[in-house]
Design a protein around this motif. Structure first.
Motif, PDB file in Angstrom:
ATOM      1  N   UNK A 293       1.265  25.031   3.692  1.00 18.77           N
ATOM      2  CA  UNK A 293       2.010  26.018   4.478  1.00 18.77           C
ATOM      3  C   UNK A 293       1.902  25.777   5.982  1.00 18.77           C
ATOM      4  N   UNK A 294       0.708  25.526   6.438  1.00 20.71           N
ATOM      5  CA  UNK A 294       0.503  25.401   7.883  1.00 20.71           C
ATOM      6  C   UNK A 294      -0.083  24.055   8.305  1.00 20.71           C
ATOM      7  N   UNK A 295      -0.179  23.126   7.376  1.00 23.86           N
ATOM      8  CA  UNK A 295      -0.789  21.850   7.728  1.00 23.86           C
ATOM      9  C   UNK A 295      -0.286  20.728   6.819  1.00 23.86           C
ATOM     10  N   UNK A 296      -0.541  19.524   7.264  1.00 23.79           N
ATOM     11  CA  UNK A 296      -0.211  18.340   6.486  1.00 23.79           C
ATOM     12  C   UNK A 296      -1.509  17.665   6.072  1.00 23.79           C
ATOM     13  N   UNK A 297      -1.745  17.622   4.777  1.00 27.21           N
ATOM     14  CA  UNK A 297      -2.947  16.978   4.244  1.00 27.21           C
ATOM     15  C   UNK A 297      -2.582  15.555   3.853  1.00 27.21           C
ATOM     16  N   UNK A 298      -3.290  14.589   4.436  1.00 31.79           N
ATOM     17  CA  UNK A 298      -2.950  13.192   4.226  1.00 31.79           C
ATOM     18  C   UNK A 298      -4.224  12.385   3.979  1.00 31.79           C
ATOM     19  N   UNK A 299      -4.168  11.527   2.974  1.00 28.91           N
ATOM     20  CA  UNK A 299      -5.336  10.692   2.695  1.00 28.91           C
ATOM     21  C   UNK A 299      -5.099   9.280   3.206  1.00 28.91           C
ATOM     22  N   UNK A 300      -6.143   8.482   3.175  1.00 30.99           N
ATOM     23  CA  UNK A 300      -6.056   7.123   3.680  1.00 30.99           C
ATOM     24  C   UNK A 300      -5.143   6.270   2.791  1.00 30.99           C
ATOM     25  N   UNK A 301      -4.735   5.125   3.321  1.00 37.42           N
ATOM     26  CA  UNK A 301      -3.864   4.231   2.574  1.00 37.42           C
ATOM     27  C   UNK A 301      -4.526   3.787   1.271  1.00 37.42           C
TER      28      UNK A 301
ATOM     29  N   UNK B  38       0.846  -1.195   0.000  1.00 34.86           N
ATOM     30  CA  UNK B  38       0.000   0.000   0.000  1.00 34.86           C
ATOM     31  C   UNK B  38       0.881   1.246   0.000  1.00 34.86           C
ATOM     32  N   UNK B  39       0.264   2.370  -0.305  1.00 34.11           N
ATOM     33  CA  UNK B  39       0.972   3.650  -0.291  1.00 34.11           C
ATOM     34  C   UNK B  39       0.032   4.718   0.244  1.00 34.11           C
ATOM     35  N   UNK B  40       0.592   5.876   0.535  1.00 31.63           N
ATOM     36  CA  UNK B  40      -0.202   6.962   1.094  1.00 31.63           C
ATOM     37  C   UNK B  40       0.263   8.286   0.501  1.00 31.63           C
ATOM     38  N   UNK B  41      -0.702   9.126   0.136  1.00 29.70           N
ATOM     39  CA  UNK B  41      -0.385  10.434  -0.449  1.00 29.70           C
ATOM     40  C   UNK B  41      -0.422  11.509   0.633  1.00 29.70           C
ATOM     41  N   UNK B  42       0.639  12.346   0.633  1.00 28.45           N
ATOM     42  CA  UNK B  42       0.738  13.422   1.613  1.00 28.45           C
ATOM     43  C   UNK B  42       1.042  14.745   0.915  1.00 28.45           C
ATOM     44  N   UNK B  43       0.395  15.796   1.337  1.00 27.05           N
ATOM     45  CA  UNK B  43       0.633  17.130   0.800  1.00 27.05           C
ATOM     46  C   UNK B  43       1.027  18.057   1.939  1.00 27.05           C
TER      47      UNK B  43
END
Length: 255
Positions: A51-59, A43-48
């Motif tokens: 500027x002030x936060x980490x946006x992360x989606x599910x695996x 599996x993999x995970x996308x992270x963005x």
């Protein structure tokens, strides 16, 4: 002669075909079971990073393709293409090797395949075999074609089906197979110069590093020398040319 390069090959191998290939070559059942179980955890995970936060989606579960970066994946990919080699061998096409009297119809290294045949009919059979195999396992390929008796064929593009047309290699153009540019033949002089320049670039980079003497020699053997060694047996070199490279290397080491 025809060159075939699978498109995004590692990403497109179906998991069912990986397991089936292991069964076909008769690998130990425990190894096959382990591989099948391990693939369920890919599996993999996308992270963005904003500027002030980490946006992360599910695996995201990897349902097709091989897990890149893993040392086992290249071996699994090679195993998946063994049936293709068997099919091509059964066509009984290509050229006969004069010592062992065996026919050589193709060269295959990972996802790079080169087909050789005595006539256009044979090359069409080979390409059709590759197409059928690729369609069966849902893999797509790109291809450039072709030469006849050392000369470029000035013919129409080869159509394999209604959705795929194989482009011929244009006059004066080359196709890079395993890092070596080829057309009517290997471009020996051009490739010798490029390989020599790359070897010297890597050698200078290593010698300018802060590695100690022992590690520098190890790095030269692991990083620089393979650039030349890889081409031995492919690129024609005279003994004097190799001696010149050796003398230049010794001068750089002394400096």
């Amino acid at each position: 002669m025809a060159w075939i390069d699978y498109q995004k090959a590692v990403d497109r191998v179906p998991h069912r075909w990986i397991i089936k290939s292991l069964e076909l070559i008769g690998i130990n059942n425990k190894v096959a079971a382990f591989t099948k179980k391990a693939m369920t955890y890919w599996k993999t995970r996308m992270r963005l990073h904003a500027e002030n936060e980490l946006i992360e989606r599910e695996d995201i579960k990897i349902q097709c393709g091989l897990f890149q970066g893993d040392s086992l994946s290249p071996m699994l990919f090679c195993i998946c293409l063994i049936p293709l080699t068997e099919r091509l061998n059964r066509l009984n096409t290509g050229y006969e090797e004069h010592i062992t009297k065996t026919k050589i119809s193709h060269l295959l290294y990972m996802d790079d395949l080169k087909l050789t045949a005595k006539c256009e009919e044979e090359i069409r059979k080979q390409i059709q075999t590759v197409k059928t195999f690729s369609d069966d396992i849902y893999m797509d390929f790109g291809l450039e074609i072709s030469f006849k008796r050392g000369r470029l064929i000035h013919s129409q593009n080869l159509v394999t089906d209604i959705n795929r047309e194989i482009q011929k290699l244009e006059q004066g153009k080359t196709y890079k197979y395993l890092g070596i540019e080829e057309s009517e033949g290997t471009q020996h002089q051009q490739m010798k110069e490029r390989l020599k320049q790359e070897y010297r670039r890597r050698l200078r980079m290593i010698l300018k590093s802060e590695l100690n003497a022992r590690n520098k020699i190890t790095a030269i053997g692991a990083l620089a020398v393979p650039v030349l060694r890889y081409s031995f047996g492919i690129i024609n070199r005279r003994i004097e040319e190799i001696k010149q490279i050796d003398r230049k290397t010794r001068k750089m080491l002394t400096m």
